[in-house]
Design a protein around this motif. Structure first.
Motif, PDB file in Angstrom:
ATOM      1  N   TRP A   1       0.847  -1.055   0.046  1.00 28.51           N
ATOM      2  CA  TRP A   1       0.035   0.145   0.031  1.00 28.51           C
ATOM      3  C   TRP A   1       0.885   1.284   0.148  1.00 28.51           C
ATOM      4  O   TRP A   1       1.895   1.209  -0.020  1.00 28.51           O
ATOM      5  N   TRP A   2       0.472   2.549   0.270  1.00 26.39           N
ATOM      6  CA  TRP A   2       1.234   3.839  -0.052  1.00 26.39           C
ATOM      7  C   TRP A   2       2.239   4.046   1.027  1.00 26.39           C
ATOM      8  O   TRP A   2       3.480   4.732   0.861  1.00 26.39           O
ATOM      9  N   ASN A   3       2.119   3.055   2.112  1.00 23.73           N
ATOM     10  CA  ASN A   3       3.088   3.283   3.113  1.00 23.73           C
ATOM     11  C   ASN A   3       4.001   2.201   3.186  1.00 23.73           C
ATOM     12  O   ASN A   3       4.669   1.774   4.276  1.00 23.73           O
ATOM     13  N   GLY A   4       3.994   1.123   2.248  1.00 25.54           N
ATOM     14  CA  GLY A   4       4.961   0.079   2.087  1.00 25.54           C
ATOM     15  C   GLY A   4       4.226  -1.184   1.963  1.00 25.54           C
ATOM     16  O   GLY A   4       3.200  -1.448   1.372  1.00 25.54           O
ATOM     17  N   TYR A   5       4.962  -2.222   3.179  1.00 19.69           N
ATOM     18  CA  TYR A   5       4.016  -3.617   2.968  1.00 19.69           C
ATOM     19  C   TYR A   5       3.601  -3.993   4.326  1.00 19.69           C
ATOM     20  O   TYR A   5       4.301  -3.755   5.530  1.00 19.69           O
ATOM     21  N   SER A   6       2.451  -4.369   4.395  1.00 20.26           N
ATOM     22  CA  SER A   6       1.624  -4.750   5.771  1.00 20.26           C
ATOM     23  C   SER A   6       0.609  -5.921   5.586  1.00 20.26           C
ATOM     24  O   SER A   6       0.430  -6.360   4.244  1.00 20.26           O
ATOM     25  N   MET A   7       0.390  -6.542   6.657  1.00 21.36           N
ATOM     26  CA  MET A   7      -0.553  -7.489   6.706  1.00 21.36           C
ATOM     27  C   MET A   7      -1.757  -6.777   6.850  1.00 21.36           C
ATOM     28  O   MET A   7      -1.966  -5.444   6.987  1.00 21.36           O
ATOM     29  N   VAL A   8      -2.947  -7.375   6.574  1.00 24.21           N
ATOM     30  CA  VAL A   8      -4.359  -6.543   6.593  1.00 24.21           C
ATOM     31  C   VAL A   8      -5.178  -7.448   7.591  1.00 24.21           C
ATOM     32  O   VAL A   8      -5.240  -8.585   7.361  1.00 24.21           O
ATOM     33  N   MET A   9      -6.079  -6.689   8.032  1.00 20.62           N
ATOM     34  CA  MET A   9      -6.955  -7.530   9.054  1.00 20.62           C
ATOM     35  C   MET A   9      -8.153  -8.266   8.301  1.00 20.62           C
ATOM     36  O   MET A   9      -8.430  -7.850   7.116  1.00 20.62           O
ATOM     37  N   ASP A  10      -8.467  -9.409   8.844  1.00 19.69           N
ATOM     38  CA  ASP A  10      -9.652 -10.277   7.952  1.00 19.69           C
ATOM     39  C   ASP A  10     -10.899 -10.174   8.813  1.00 19.69           C
ATOM     40  O   ASP A  10     -11.105 -10.619   9.818  1.00 19.69           O
ATOM     41  N   PHE A  11     -11.617  -8.934   8.433  1.00 16.71           N
ATOM     42  CA  PHE A  11     -12.938  -8.640   9.269  1.00 16.71           C
ATOM     43  C   PHE A  11     -13.964  -9.718   8.805  1.00 16.71           C
ATOM     44  O   PHE A  11     -15.143  -9.460   9.363  1.00 16.71           O
ATOM     45  N   THR A  12     -13.743 -10.925   8.221  1.00 24.91           N
ATOM     46  CA  THR A  12     -14.879 -12.104   7.878  1.00 24.91           C
ATOM     47  C   THR A  12     -14.807 -12.778   9.102  1.00 24.91           C
ATOM     48  O   THR A  12     -15.718 -13.440   9.432  1.00 24.91           O
ATOM     49  N   ASN A  13     -13.812 -12.625   9.763  1.00 29.28           N
ATOM     50  CA  ASN A  13     -13.396 -13.545  11.110  1.00 29.28           C
ATOM     51  C   ASN A  13     -13.733 -12.676  12.530  1.00 29.28           C
ATOM     52  O   ASN A  13     -13.514 -11.603  12.724  1.00 29.28           O
ATOM     53  N   PRO A  14     -15.196 -12.984  13.011  1.00 29.18           N
ATOM     54  CA  PRO A  14     -15.387 -12.415  14.120  1.00 29.18           C
ATOM     55  C   PRO A  14     -14.723 -12.018  15.309  1.00 29.18           C
ATOM     56  O   PRO A  14     -14.715 -11.118  15.942  1.00 29.18           O
ATOM     57  N   ASP A  15     -13.419 -12.998  15.539  1.00 30.57           N
ATOM     58  CA  ASP A  15     -12.688 -12.678  16.390  1.00 30.57           C
ATOM     59  C   ASP A  15     -11.680 -11.212  15.880  1.00 30.57           C
ATOM     60  O   ASP A  15     -10.993 -10.686  16.829  1.00 30.57           O
ATOM     61  N   ALA A  16     -11.497 -11.400  14.641  1.00 31.36           N
ATOM     62  CA  ALA A  16     -10.585 -10.128  14.221  1.00 31.36           C
ATOM     63  C   ALA A  16     -11.378  -8.952  14.485  1.00 31.36           C
ATOM     64  O   ALA A  16     -10.972  -7.778  14.712  1.00 31.36           O
ATOM     65  N   VAL A  17     -12.631  -8.870  14.342  1.00 31.86           N
ATOM     66  CA  VAL A  17     -13.682  -7.714  14.587  1.00 31.86           C
ATOM     67  C   VAL A  17     -13.613  -7.171  16.109  1.00 31.86           C
ATOM     68  O   VAL A  17     -13.408  -6.223  16.362  1.00 31.86           O
ATOM     69  N   GLU A  18     -13.687  -8.621  16.773  1.00 29.61           N
ATOM     70  CA  GLU A  18     -13.736  -8.141  18.363  1.00 29.61           C
ATOM     71  C   GLU A  18     -12.411  -7.454  18.916  1.00 29.61           C
ATOM     72  O   GLU A  18     -12.300  -6.654  19.626  1.00 29.61           O
ATOM     73  N   TRP A  19     -11.313  -8.025  18.343  1.00 28.72           N
ATOM     74  CA  TRP A  19     -10.005  -7.500  18.545  1.00 28.72           C
ATOM     75  C   TRP A  19      -9.792  -6.108  18.296  1.00 28.72           C
ATOM     76  O   TRP A  19      -9.442  -5.403  19.141  1.00 28.72           O
ATOM     77  N   PHE A  20     -10.016  -5.676  16.935  1.00 31.40           N
ATOM     78  CA  PHE A  20      -9.982  -4.340  16.457  1.00 31.40           C
ATOM     79  C   PHE A  20     -10.894  -3.606  17.076  1.00 31.40           C
ATOM     80  O   PHE A  20     -10.383  -2.179  17.560  1.00 31.40           O
ATOM     81  N   THR A  21     -12.276  -3.837  17.390  1.00 25.38           N
ATOM     82  CA  THR A  21     -12.995  -2.969  18.257  1.00 25.38           C
ATOM     83  C   THR A  21     -12.446  -2.628  19.598  1.00 25.38           C
ATOM     84  O   THR A  21     -12.720  -1.546  19.910  1.00 25.38           O
ATOM     85  N   GLY A  22     -11.910  -3.755  20.328  1.00 21.16           N
ATOM     86  CA  GLY A  22     -11.171  -3.564  21.451  1.00 21.16           C
ATOM     87  C   GLY A  22     -10.034  -2.730  21.421  1.00 21.16           C
ATOM     88  O   GLY A  22     -10.049  -1.737  22.473  1.00 21.16           O
ATOM     89  N   GLN A  23      -9.421  -2.562  20.490  1.00 18.99           N
ATOM     90  CA  GLN A  23      -8.195  -1.540  20.455  1.00 18.99           C
ATOM     91  C   GLN A  23      -8.948  -0.289  20.222  1.00 18.99           C
ATOM     92  O   GLN A  23      -8.150   0.622  20.846  1.00 18.99           O
ATOM     93  N   LEU A  24      -9.872  -0.112  19.372  1.00 23.58           N
ATOM     94  CA  LEU A  24     -10.658   1.439  19.254  1.00 23.58           C
ATOM     95  C   LEU A  24     -11.022   1.713  20.445  1.00 23.58           C
ATOM     96  O   LEU A  24     -10.756   2.990  21.032  1.00 23.58           O
ATOM     97  N   ASN A  25     -11.697   1.038  21.241  1.00 29.73           N
ATOM     98  CA  ASN A  25     -12.380   1.260  22.556  1.00 29.73           C
ATOM     99  C   ASN A  25     -11.553   1.674  23.643  1.00 29.73           C
ATOM    100  O   ASN A  25     -11.645   2.474  24.247  1.00 29.73           O
ATOM    101  N   ASN A  26     -10.382   0.697  23.732  1.00 24.61           N
ATOM    102  CA  ASN A  26      -9.161   0.982  24.392  1.00 24.61           C
ATOM    103  C   ASN A  26      -8.935   2.394  24.555  1.00 24.61           C
ATOM    104  O   ASN A  26      -8.415   3.028  25.256  1.00 24.61           O
ATOM    105  N   MET A  27      -8.469   2.840  23.133  1.00 27.38           N
ATOM    106  CA  MET A  27      -8.117   4.350  22.906  1.00 27.38           C
ATOM    107  C   MET A  27      -9.099   5.526  23.255  1.00 27.38           C
ATOM    108  O   MET A  27      -8.696   6.261  23.906  1.00 27.38           O
ATOM    109  N   VAL A  28     -10.389   5.108  23.082  1.00 28.35           N
ATOM    110  CA  VAL A  28     -11.366   6.145  23.693  1.00 28.35           C
ATOM    111  C   VAL A  28     -11.149   6.156  25.113  1.00 28.35           C
ATOM    112  O   VAL A  28     -11.434   7.301  25.550  1.00 28.35           O
ATOM    113  N   THR A  29     -11.234   5.140  25.843  1.00 27.96           N
ATOM    114  CA  THR A  29     -10.928   5.039  27.136  1.00 27.96           C
ATOM    115  C   THR A  29      -9.656   5.806  27.909  1.00 27.96           C
ATOM    116  O   THR A  29      -9.783   6.612  28.621  1.00 27.96           O
TER     117      THR A  29
END
Length: 531
Positions: A253-281
């Motif tokens: 992508w435009w900033n180099g090479y990375s892995m990308v989250m797989d949001f078809t996996n409910p566990d990935a959704v839960e992990w990513f949502t947790g990261q965002l909510n932790n930052m809010v808190t």
């Protein structure tokens, strides 16, 4: 985000009962077609020879499997398709689901409202009202990849010290030690929570740039790979199952090479949502700017937990915004009439790109992306503002005026830094003009949330069959304000008035249908109210 939402999102709904299956649609005499991809707006209505393939490509902005006709017809499919425009036909190919054609009446408005009701009905919800009520400020152009606590606070203080109202401030890319590490980097943000508190005390709400990428060779990436929460690689075996996959996809992508989250996996959704909510808190953040997520970052050689199209991956990325009323997206597939903010793709600091704002944002409205932001004032492509770049002060003023009566307006380059006194005052006057229209804009946004009716409208949408099919340089704000921004250098332009009586800000009457040329001083925005 609930897992059931994802399951519903991934379900295939066959809507043949609402229209007739087609592979070709005859173009009626005088019929014009619009839709599919926002970033193609300046090419609409489509002309003979036009071709677009929506499979794994949203043209870097919002898109939907929808075409709309000036004669009231629509074309829809649940999944992407290709289409070509010939002299007499629309020809569809490369589709995996039924393509249907239906009718909503005799004009563009009827086609849109019928398609909206059937395929992306309004939810009654809208994004945070501050996104409409005050200008937005993004730190990207001023700081680019040097996002840091001191300069962000200076930018915020300069906003107020120069007479601009506080609103939403967006901290852009490179605030973290690595992608996927949801902590502010200490070398640039010694006390991020204190920074956010100070911004709040000044009257700002704070959004933070995030993306679905994960820096490889990090502690986070190793954990996510072990749990298979990232997109996997098929290693040349197109039949490989998710259970068999061992190697991660590495995305360029435009900033180099990375892995990308797989949001078809409910566990990935839960992990990513947790990261965002932790930052809010932890930091007190108010929302997020969700960047990337484009279909091209989900290539054919990848394997996901549930097999879906690249476009559907983009749609899943869009679902995160529903949890945060302060949100912004650039890439989107479907999700029309959701309480999601859609920003036009980064524009260059050129008059030619300024002229794209009107056709792009009016096409966004036709695809249901009515809560739209017209990029950043003066252009959002940072290469136009790097050291030594020559800036056009008149262009920045006219860009601010064009934004002023659109659903939202967003600053990034600091006008007080790059403009002389005359041009700065003209920009501040554009903000004042917008503030005087905020009650009307908020009323339109509230109506749009309930009915799906666009806030900003193509002239043909509001005045069908009056010769506005090709009009790309003026638009309607709701049903009563005609806006004619300056989109070229100079101090005059022609305005085409529909039938009726149109009053300018000085109560002078213009009776249509008529074309009139106006002198437009640097600090003026042409707008007219239907009398």
């Amino acid at each position: 985000m609930k897992k059931s939402v994802i399951i519903i999102c991934l379900a295939v709904s066959h809507l043949i009962a609402h229209g007739q299956p087609v592979t070709r649609v005859n173009i009626l005499p005088g019929e014009k077609w619009y839709g599919a991809a926002v970033n193609e707006g300046e090419k609409m209505p489509f002309s003979e020879g036009y071709f677009l393939n929506l499979n794994a490509d949203t043209k870097g902005n919002q898109a939907a499997p929808l075409l709309l006709s000036s004669k009231g017809r629509y074309v829809w499919s649940d999944n992407p398709f290709s289409f070509a425009v010939t002299e007499n036909e629309l020809v569809f190919s490369e589709f995996s689901d039924t393509v249907i054609v239906g009718s909503g009446g005799t004009d563009l408005e009827g086609a849109y409202l019928k398609a909206s009701k059937m395929f992306f009905p309004p939810t009654g919800l809208m994004p945070d009202v501050l996104l409409f009520e005050k200008p937005q400020y993004n730190t990207w152009i001023e700081l680019i990849y040097n996002q840091n606590q001191d300069d962000i606070l200076k930018y915020a203080h300069d906003i107020i010290d120069n007479g601009f109202p506080p609103g939403v401030i967006m901290i852009d890319d490179n605030w973290a030690p690595a992608y996927g590490n949801f902590k502010f980097r200490k070398d640039r943000f010694p006390d991020a929570a204190a920074m956010v508190n100070e911004l709040h005390s000044m009257g700002f709400k704070v959004m933070l740039w995030v993306c679905p990428f994960i820096s490889p060779d990090s502690e986070v990436s190793r954990d996510l790979l072990k749990r298979k929460l990232v997109l996997m690689h098929n290693e040349g075996n197109s039949g490989m199952t998710w259970a068999e996959a061992k190697t991660p996809s590495i995305i360029n992508w435009w900033n180099g090479y990375s892995m990308v989250m797989d949001f078809t996996n409910p566990d990935a959704v839960e992990w990513f949502t947790g990261q965002l909510n932790n930052m809010v808190t932890e930091y007190g953040l108010d929302g997020f700017k969700f960047d990337a997520g484009d279909p091209e970052y989900y290539p054919e050689n990848s394997v996901s937990y549930i097999k879906i199209t690249p476009n559907e991956h983009t749609e899943l990325w869009g679902l995160f915004g529903l949890d945060y009323p302060l949100n912004e997206y650039r890439a989107m597939w479907k999700r029309g009439n959701e309480p999601i903010v859609e920003r036009l793709r980064d524009k260059f600091h050129t008059w030619s790109d300024l002229r794209k704002l009107v056709p792009h944002i009016t096409v966004a409205s036709l695809l249901g992306y009515t809560f739209a932001c017209p990029d950043m004032i003066g252009g959002g492509d940072y290469s136009s503002f790097i050291s030594g770049a020559e800036l056009d002060q008149e262009l920045i003023v006219r860009s601010a005026q064009c934004h002023a009566l659109m659903p939202m307006m967003q600053f990034s380059v600091a006008p007080w830094r790059v403009l002389d006194g005359e041009h700065l005052e003209a920009v501040k006057k554009a903000v004042e003009t917008r503030q005087s229209f905020v009650p009307y804009i908020m009323r339109l946004a509230s109506i749009s949330a309930k009915t799906g009716e666009p806030i900003v409208r193509n002239m043909e949408y509001e005045f069908p069959h009056q010769g506005f099919e090709d009009c790309r340089d003026q638009f309607m704000l709701g049903d009563s304000i005609l806006v004619a921004p300056m989109l070229e250098g100079g101090n005059s332009r022609e305005v085409i008035f529909p039938a009726g009586s149109w009053k300018d800000k000085n109560d002078r009457i213009n009776r249509g249908p008529v074309k009139k040329r106006f002198t437009v001083p640097l600090d003026e925005l042409l707008w007219f109210k239907k009398n």
